[in-house]
Design a protein around this motif. Structure first.
Motif, short mmCIF file in Angstrom:
data_model
loop_
_atom_site.label_atom_id
_atom_site.label_comp_id
_atom_site.label_asym_id
_atom_site.label_seq_id
_atom_site.Cartn_x
_atom_site.Cartn_y
_atom_site.Cartn_z
N ARG A 222 0.83 -1.21 0.00
CA ARG A 222 0.00 0.00 0.00
C ARG A 222 0.87 1.25 0.00
N LEU A 223 1.89 1.27 0.85
CA LEU A 223 2.77 2.43 0.92
C LEU A 223 3.60 2.57 -0.35
N LEU A 224 4.02 1.45 -0.94
CA LEU A 224 4.79 1.51 -2.18
C LEU A 224 3.97 2.14 -3.30
N ILE A 225 2.68 1.81 -3.33
CA ILE A 225 1.80 2.41 -4.35
C ILE A 225 1.69 3.91 -4.13
N TRP A 226 1.55 4.32 -2.85
CA TRP A 226 1.48 5.75 -2.54
C TRP A 226 2.78 6.47 -2.91
N ILE A 227 3.90 5.80 -2.65
CA ILE A 227 5.19 6.42 -2.99
C ILE A 227 5.33 6.55 -4.50
N PHE A 228 4.87 5.54 -5.24
CA PHE A 228 4.94 5.62 -6.70
C PHE A 228 4.07 6.78 -7.21
N LEU A 229 2.88 6.92 -6.65
CA LEU A 229 1.99 8.01 -7.07
C LEU A 229 2.59 9.37 -6.71
N ALA A 230 3.19 9.46 -5.52
CA ALA A 230 3.82 10.71 -5.11
C ALA A 230 5.02 11.02 -6.00
N THR A 231 5.76 9.99 -6.39
CA THR A 231 6.90 10.19 -7.28
C THR A 231 6.43 10.65 -8.66
N ALA A 232 5.33 10.08 -9.12
CA ALA A 232 4.76 10.53 -10.40
C ALA A 232 4.36 11.99 -10.32
N LEU A 233 3.82 12.40 -9.19
CA LEU A 233 3.45 13.81 -9.01
C LEU A 233 4.69 14.70 -9.00
N VAL A 234 5.74 14.25 -8.30
CA VAL A 234 7.00 15.01 -8.26
C VAL A 234 7.52 15.23 -9.67
N TRP A 235 7.56 14.16 -10.46
CA TRP A 235 8.12 14.28 -11.81
C TRP A 235 7.21 15.04 -12.76
N ALA A 236 5.90 14.96 -12.55
CA ALA A 236 4.99 15.78 -13.36
C ALA A 236 5.26 17.25 -13.11
N LEU A 237 5.50 17.61 -11.84
CA LEU A 237 5.82 18.99 -11.50
C LEU A 237 7.19 19.40 -12.01
N VAL A 238 8.16 18.48 -11.94
CA VAL A 238 9.51 18.77 -12.47
C VAL A 238 9.43 19.09 -13.96
N ILE A 239 8.65 18.29 -14.68
CA ILE A 239 8.50 18.51 -16.13
C ILE A 239 7.78 19.83 -16.39
N MET A 240 6.68 20.06 -15.68
CA MET A 240 5.85 21.22 -15.94
C MET A 240 6.49 22.53 -15.47
N GLN A 241 7.49 22.45 -14.57
CA GLN A 241 8.10 23.70 -14.09
C GLN A 241 8.84 24.43 -15.21
N TYR A 242 9.25 23.69 -16.25
CA TYR A 242 9.94 24.32 -17.37
C TYR A 242 8.97 24.83 -18.44
N TYR A 243 7.74 24.31 -18.42
CA TYR A 243 6.81 24.65 -19.51
C TYR A 243 6.47 26.13 -19.59
N PRO A 244 6.23 26.83 -18.48
CA PRO A 244 5.95 28.28 -18.59
C PRO A 244 7.08 29.05 -19.26
N LEU A 245 8.32 28.56 -19.13
CA LEU A 245 9.45 29.25 -19.75
C LEU A 245 9.41 29.14 -21.27
N TYR A 246 8.73 28.13 -21.79
CA TYR A 246 8.54 28.03 -23.24
C TYR A 246 7.77 29.26 -23.75
N TYR A 247 6.78 29.68 -22.95
CA TYR A 247 6.00 30.86 -23.33
C TYR A 247 6.75 32.15 -22.99
N ALA A 248 7.55 32.10 -21.93
CA ALA A 248 8.34 33.28 -21.59
C ALA A 248 9.30 33.64 -22.72
N TYR A 249 9.80 32.63 -23.43
CA TYR A 249 10.73 32.85 -24.55
C TYR A 249 10.06 32.66 -25.90
#
Length: 341
Positions: A222-249
């Protein structure tokens, strides 16, 4: 090698990497590019970066659940101060993070470090999944004749992928043995440390024993599934943090695949070029992804790299300094901790 020597080497590598990114761009062009940025998007990007660290703290709380119940807010200090310590050589920030967590939560250093090892294992798995997604659906992005220091980017990417897979497999086997076949795992440890002096062997065995206590989370599906979901959220945010800069430039290609490629290239270069605070290595990854592979203007790619690095550095430093003052942690103590570890 002494820490000062490691820091000097790291700075030299950073300088070389920065030079690589700016060698074809004049200072005037670079300054002009900063003045034309749409700064509103920078605030969005910075907000995403802050949320990334919040998500990391949430995931860390889940990792600690079988060992000790803690509140997410309590992990802000060791998390941000540890990331701020990334300016120190040899990636000491992770070790300092474990030390600060252990001190604050009354945990052993090895147990705290074990949670960070599991955290990084999940990060590597998600990064490999992103890499595999690119290979399956956008292989053309990596099929280029671009080279870095005479080595084709395609070769660097594949070698990085193979090394990551090998490391993931090794960590999974080691963690599995310590968690489910403890005696076999310890036999392996004894065999690996056999060449070392007896006094050091004794200390290493003790450390591994306490390290195994921090792996309790892997026994709960159960905890491993939660950690995987939290990791997916972390990486979704890591990817999306650069996306606004595409519009900035106002870049030409504003696709998900482009952002994932950018993230993967950054991860590759900050790994193979371990510079203090990722200065230069992150910039090189951005330049190769945006300019060399996606054919965006070089000056925009260089400027993008400096802004992306600067925003993240600002978030980490402000957060780290805040918690240093809040928890009365001295910078001198951080350096002493790093040297002791």
């Amino acid at each position: 090698m002494k820490r000062s020597g490691q820091l000097i080497i790291g700075m030299l590598v950073a300088i070389a990497a920065v030079y690589y990114t700016v060698r074809n761009v004049s200072m005037r062009e670079l300054m002009d590019s900063f003045s034309t940025v749409h700064y509103g998007y920078l605030m969005i990007s910075m907000t995403m970066m802050i949320l990334t660290y919040v998500a990391r703290a949430v995931r860390w709380r889940v990792l600690l659940t079988p060992i000790k119940e803690v509140r997410t807010v309590e992990l802000g200090s060791p998390l941000m101060v540890g990331f701020m310590a990334g300016v120190l050589p040899a990636r000491a920030g992770e070790l300092i993070r474990a030390f600060l967590l252990g001190k604050k939560m009354n945990l052993s250093f090895a147990s705290a470090l074990a949670t960070i090892v599991v955290e990084r294992l999940f990060d590597m798995v998600l990064l490999l999944l992103l890499f595999a997604w690119l290979l399956v659906f956008h292989a053309d992005m990596l099929e280029s004749n671009i080279a870095w220091s005479g080595i084709p980017i395609q070769t660097i990417a594949f070698q990085f992928g193979l090394a990551s897979i090998a490391l993931v497999v090794a960590l999974v086997v080691f963690i599995y043995l310590l968690s489910f076949h403890y005696e076999r795992g310890m036999k392996l440890v004894h065999w690996l440390i056999k060449p070392f002096p007896e006094a050091l062997q004794y200390k290493l065995v003790q450390m591994v024993e306490t390290f195994s206590q921090g792996l309790a989370v892997v026994r709960s599906m159960r905890l491993l599934i939660w950690i995987f979901l939290a990791t997916a959220l972390v990486w979704a945010l890591v990817i999306m943090q650069y996306y606004p800069l595409y519009y900035a430039y106002d870049l030409n290609e504003k696709t998900l695949a482009s952002t994932i490629l950018l993230t993967v290239m950054i991860c590759i270069f900050i790994t193979i070029l371990p510079t203090p605070a990722f200065l230069g290595s992150l910039n090189a990854g951005v330049l190769i992804a945006l300019h060399e592979i996606m054919n965006e203007p070089e000056v925009a790619a260089v400027s993008f790299g400096f802004v992306a690095w600067g925003l993240n550095f600002l978030v980490v430093m402000v957060g780290g300094i805040y918690f240093i003052l809040h928890d009365h942690i001295s910078v001198k103590n951080l350096v002493e901790i790093e040297e002791e570890i």
